[in-house]
Design an enzyme around this catalytic site. Sequence first.
Site, PDB file in Angstrom:
ATOM      1  CG  HIS A  49      -2.118  -0.959   1.000  1.00  0.00           C
ATOM      2  ND1 HIS A  49      -3.360  -0.597   0.560  1.00  0.00           N
ATOM      3  CD2 HIS A  49      -2.166  -2.302   1.195  1.00  0.00           C
ATOM      4  CE1 HIS A  49      -4.138  -1.667   0.508  1.00  0.00           C
ATOM      5  NE2 HIS A  49      -3.432  -2.719   0.894  1.00  0.00           N
ATOM      6  CB  ALA A 108      -3.971 -15.754  -4.950  1.00  0.00           C
ATOM      7  N   GLY A 109      -3.870 -12.255  -4.625  1.00  0.00           N
ATOM      8  CA  GLY A 109      -2.915 -11.196  -4.335  1.00  0.00           C
ATOM      9  C   GLY A 109      -1.627 -11.324  -5.113  1.00  0.00           C
ATOM     10  CB  SER A 115      -4.590 -12.670 -11.871  1.00  0.00           C
ATOM     11  OG  SER A 115      -5.659 -12.032 -11.179  1.00  0.00           O
ATOM     12  CD  GLU A 152      -5.704  -3.347 -11.639  1.00  0.00           C
ATOM     13  OE1 GLU A 152      -5.959  -3.925 -10.575  1.00  0.00           O
ATOM     14  OE2 GLU A 152      -4.984  -3.844 -12.525  1.00  0.00           O
ATOM     15  CG  ASP A 158       0.167  -5.125  -8.547  1.00  0.00           C
ATOM     16  OD1 ASP A 158       1.040  -5.161  -7.661  1.00  0.00           O
ATOM     17  OD2 ASP A 158      -1.050  -5.217  -8.304  1.00  0.00           O
TER      18      ASP A 158
END
Length: 388
Positions: free
Chosen positions: A36, A129-130, A133, A166, A178
């Site tokens: 974060h 799942a973090g 993806s 995103e 990411d």
Amino acid sequence: MIAPPSAASALLATLTDRTPEGVWSAPGRVNLIGEHTDYNEGFVLPFAIGHRTVAALAVRDDDVIRVASTFADEPVEVALSQLDAAIDAGGLGWAAYPLGVAWALRAASTAGVARGVDIAISSDVPVGAGLSSSAAIESSVASALNEVWGAGLDRVALARVGRIAENDAVGAPTGIMDQMASMLGRPDAATFLDCRTLEADSVDLGFEAAGLEILVVDTRVEHAHSSGGYRERRASCDAGAAALGVTWLRDVSVVDLDRAVGLLDDETFRRVRHIVTENQRVLDTVATLRADGPTAIGELLTASHASMRDDFEISVPELDLAIDTALEAGALGARMTGGGFGGAAIALLPKEKVADAAAAVERAFAAAGFTAPHTFTVAASEGARRDA
């Protein structure tokens, strides 16, 4: 098992008889530390993993972009001339990721020509799942369209495209970590990223030489970045920064926390404290890896989880149990990874203890009445690439 390019290629063959232009892939990621902090213009240390999303692409003779995947029932198609309206209208489901990339890529590039395409997608990156993806989809599709449309964007620009997709097409208020990890990964190294400047440095991990492995425990508790908890944490960070007179919490140091405690309510202070101390933990982890190697970073990983559990309050009982059990089984350090509220934990373990730790976690979940976890190891791997 890693999804082979043939899965996407076979799906593409059901959409068109045209010769494919190529097959591209991009990895998911594990965030070693720095949670974060990215949307607070801070520091992160993720690495790309071997689990990948594959995009096979063929050019059409019209202006339609059609996307299909092995994890969706029906293709979704939109005319390029209607792409802006489709993104604005929303309701695209999973297709918002690849279509959002197409939309953002056209806006970011002044070169090349957007042509109609068919894109077929397959993936073995676990969803929810973090392990990002979503960024794997974005980075594989961005790489494919960048080449086929002749956009000429570099990897950092493509990461920005993925983040815009995103944030604005999907509606998830994430940072750029990411996408940068997915684009820039390399074997046995993590990407040390300054999320303000987007300056990235490759940091050798040395896990193999040290006889260490990362065990991932997918708790099967799915999370979603667009859900309320993530948004609330981001809003708390913004409020804390404003109260402290800065734009971003990146500009608050550990020594400023004594002043912050008198200016903020308890919850906002704890949110701020996590970000500030997590940024410092990232810097300390990089320095420790370079000076003392990977066997010395365990306490930093575990302290990161305690901060996420107690100050940022984004853990869940399954994650806490996985971490406590892995530590009891000999892990040097362990923490949840990803946005929280579910997803996966990681544990840094000597290779000879991995199997026993995984078995201990599975037994602990069964005793607690939790859904059986999915446990597997990952290694730092290559970023986005053209496969064929």
